[in-house]
Write an enzyme that holds these catalytic residues in place. Structure first.
Site, mmCIF file in Angstrom:
data_model
loop_
_atom_site.group_PDB
_atom_site.id
_atom_site.type_symbol
_atom_site.label_atom_id
_atom_site.label_comp_id
_atom_site.label_asym_id
_atom_site.label_seq_id
_atom_site.Cartn_x
_atom_site.Cartn_y
_atom_site.Cartn_z
ATOM 1 N N CYS A 47 31.517 -41.400 53.406
ATOM 2 C CA CYS A 47 31.558 -42.584 54.256
ATOM 3 C C CYS A 47 30.185 -43.189 54.500
ATOM 4 O O CYS A 47 30.095 -44.312 55.008
ATOM 5 C CB CYS A 47 32.237 -42.267 55.585
ATOM 6 S SG CYS A 47 31.410 -40.978 56.540
ATOM 7 N N ASN A 48 29.106 -42.498 54.159
ATOM 8 C CA ASN A 48 27.789 -43.105 54.366
ATOM 9 C C ASN A 48 26.840 -42.929 53.182
ATOM 10 O O ASN A 48 25.638 -43.123 53.318
ATOM 11 C CB ASN A 48 27.128 -42.578 55.649
ATOM 12 C CG ASN A 48 26.970 -41.075 55.653
ATOM 13 O OD1 ASN A 48 27.025 -40.428 54.604
ATOM 14 N ND2 ASN A 48 26.782 -40.495 56.829
ATOM 15 N N GLN A 123 32.295 -31.741 50.728
ATOM 16 C CA GLN A 123 32.325 -32.928 49.884
ATOM 17 C C GLN A 123 31.520 -32.711 48.599
ATOM 18 O O GLN A 123 31.903 -33.180 47.526
ATOM 19 C CB GLN A 123 31.801 -34.128 50.670
ATOM 20 C CG GLN A 123 32.734 -34.559 51.782
ATOM 21 C CD GLN A 123 32.066 -35.498 52.781
ATOM 22 O OE1 GLN A 123 30.835 -35.534 52.909
ATOM 23 N NE2 GLN A 123 32.864 -36.262 53.506
ATOM 24 N N GLY A 192 45.395 -43.961 60.301
ATOM 25 C CA GLY A 192 44.999 -43.259 59.084
ATOM 26 C C GLY A 192 45.435 -41.815 59.120
ATOM 27 O O GLY A 192 45.340 -41.158 60.172
ATOM 28 N N THR A 193 45.920 -41.330 58.000
ATOM 29 C CA THR A 193 46.349 -39.922 57.906
ATOM 30 C C THR A 193 45.727 -39.241 56.692
ATOM 31 O O THR A 193 46.224 -38.234 56.211
ATOM 32 C CB THR A 193 47.887 -39.844 57.811
ATOM 33 O OG1 THR A 193 48.336 -40.612 56.675
ATOM 34 C CG2 THR A 193 48.549 -40.386 59.061
ATOM 35 N N GLY A 194 44.616 -39.822 56.194
ATOM 36 C CA GLY A 194 43.980 -39.270 55.005
ATOM 37 C C GLY A 194 43.036 -38.127 55.316
ATOM 38 O O GLY A 194 43.180 -37.418 56.319
ATOM 39 N N ALA A 197 41.407 -37.874 58.810
ATOM 40 C CA ALA A 197 42.273 -37.899 59.985
ATOM 41 C C ALA A 197 42.233 -36.579 60.748
ATOM 42 O O ALA A 197 42.166 -36.557 61.981
ATOM 43 C CB ALA A 197 43.702 -38.237 59.581
#
Length: 425
Positions: A47-48, A123, A192-194, A197
């Protein structure tokens, strides 16, 4: 040679990072085919940050990696639908041992907005797994990413970095706390449920939130049922958007905003209460124009970055020393590995000569004489190989391999071809 291209929220405009994030880890296959010298690639997209790590074929010392990286940037620009120059000026470039030092710091959470975050190590592992599945990982990339995981564990076990279970999600919820007040009385809508979440839900529950509803844009209710949450159907979404005290968005759907200014203004047209929206999506889930609505405050990744706390410098210094040491060891191991073919050839040659001589005097030499000869050969090899490893650790291993190839018979020197002597870590 290992090379990496990196774009990070601290140095990359959020709009450009959004476009790169849409490309995702699946881009590794495309990037591998961008230039003939690219043997493999691993893409780390969070995300960043967006990062691509490349294994380039060895060549002469004076061969530049720039043409291959320009080709990769061109392919990346096409995938992200961005101008080449914009991407070229956005990404940072590193090669040699800087690649290991950077990835080890990333995997340890030292390069994150929330320093010491928990999610990044996982990740990094998943990025390597994706490259393996796509068949674009290579041995040097495998070694690099495996050492990164080991370094991450060392930093976590030996320092206070990450000891509080920090994450970007937890940092966002902490920053939201001063605006929310009593979380136990707040009505929270999770969109969101990914993959983010569960982390978002855990962070909300950790601060005391209990009235949590969840909306899945895809209609998937498995997450809500598993976590015993109230499901918000599409038909009821406007009402929930209006009534929620806090909205947290963490969906990976990229086609449209999950919350638009126009729709939200319509949903809240009769509301006078204040509302906080936390946008953890990349690309953004919430239309930035929503800030113009009365009573609505938006906390997005840019805001979170600005307000991220500065960590204890002594603790960070200790962690960076661990990373630097690990990177140096990785470089030495890579250099020693480069002389391995010559070591194998040298061992084989000496062993063959020894066996031949022992066979020639078989029966005439005593067991003590044979043992002495084998010991002599072992001592001789140990000294020569130790010298080779020592030279390799200083970057001079190619010269030692050349010397071995020169003195060995032609039929024993085939595997001792020197590789590029540059720092390939």
């Amino acid at each position: 040679m290992l090379v990496c291209l990196t774009a990070h929220q601290r140095t990359t405009p959020l709009e450009a990072l959004e476009r790169l994030s849409v490309v995702g880890e699946a881009a590794a296959t495309e990037l591998t085919g961008a230039h003939d010298t690219i043997r493999g690639a691993v893409v780390l997209s969070t995300c960043n940050r967006f990062e691509a790590y490349f294994d380039l074929a060895d060549g002469p010392d004076d061969v530049s990696p720039v043409p291959a990286m320009d080709a990769a940037v061109q392919r990346l620009a096409e995938l992200a639908d961005l101008p080449f120059r914009d991407v070229r000026e956005t990404v940072d470039f590193a090669h040699g041992n800087r690649v290991a030092r950077h990835l080890f710091a990333v995997a340890s959470g030292l390069d994150s907005v929330a320093v010491g975050e928990d999610e990044i190590a996982g990740q990094v592992r998943r990025a390597l797994d994706a490259a393996r599945r796509d068949g674009v990982s290579t041995a040097p990339l495998e070694h690099l990413f495996q050492r990164a995981t080991e370094t991450s564990r060392a930093v976590k076990n030996s320092t206070q970095v990450g000891e509080s279970g920090r994450s970007l999600v937890r940092l966002a919820i902490e920053l939201a706390g001063s605006r929310v007040g009593a979380w136990e009385r707040a009505r929270v809508l999770l969109i969101g449920t990914g993959r983010y979440a569960a982390a978002s839900l855990a962070a909300l529950r950790a601060v005391g939130a209990v009235d949590i509803r969840v909306h899945s844009r895809s209609g998937n209710d498995r997450f809500a049922r598993r976590e015993h949450l109230t499901t918000v159907e599409a038909a009821d979404l406007d009402a929930e958007l209006a009534d929620a005290d806090v909205i947290v968005t963490c969906t990976t759907t990229t086609d449209t905003y999950a919350v638009t200014t126009e729709d939200h203004a319509r949903a809240r047209r009769a509301c006078t209460s204040t509302q906080l929206i936390v946008d953890l999506g990349m690309p953004r889930n919430v239309d930035p124009g929503i800030r113009s609505l009365p009573g609505v405050e938006l906390l997005d990744l840019d805001t979170i970055r600005v307000h991220a706390p500065i960590d204890d410098l002594a603790t960070l210094g200790e962690a960076h020393l661990i990373v630097q040491t690990a990177a140096m060891r990785h470089a030495m191991a890579r250099r020693v590995h480069e002389v391995s073919p010559a070591v194998v050839d040298l061992r084989a040659h000496v062993q063959a000569v020894l066996d031949g001589e022992l066979e020639r005097v078989r029966g005439a030499a005593s067991a003590d004489v044979e043992a002495a000869l084998r010991h002599f050969a072992g001592v001789l090899l140990h000294g020569l190989i130790a010298q080779g490893h020592g030279l390799a650790a200083t970057g001079a291993g190619a010269a030692w391999a050349d010397a071995v190839r020169t003195v060995l018979p032609a039929d024993r020197a085939g595997a001792a071809e020197p590789t590029a002597s540059g720092d390939s870590s």
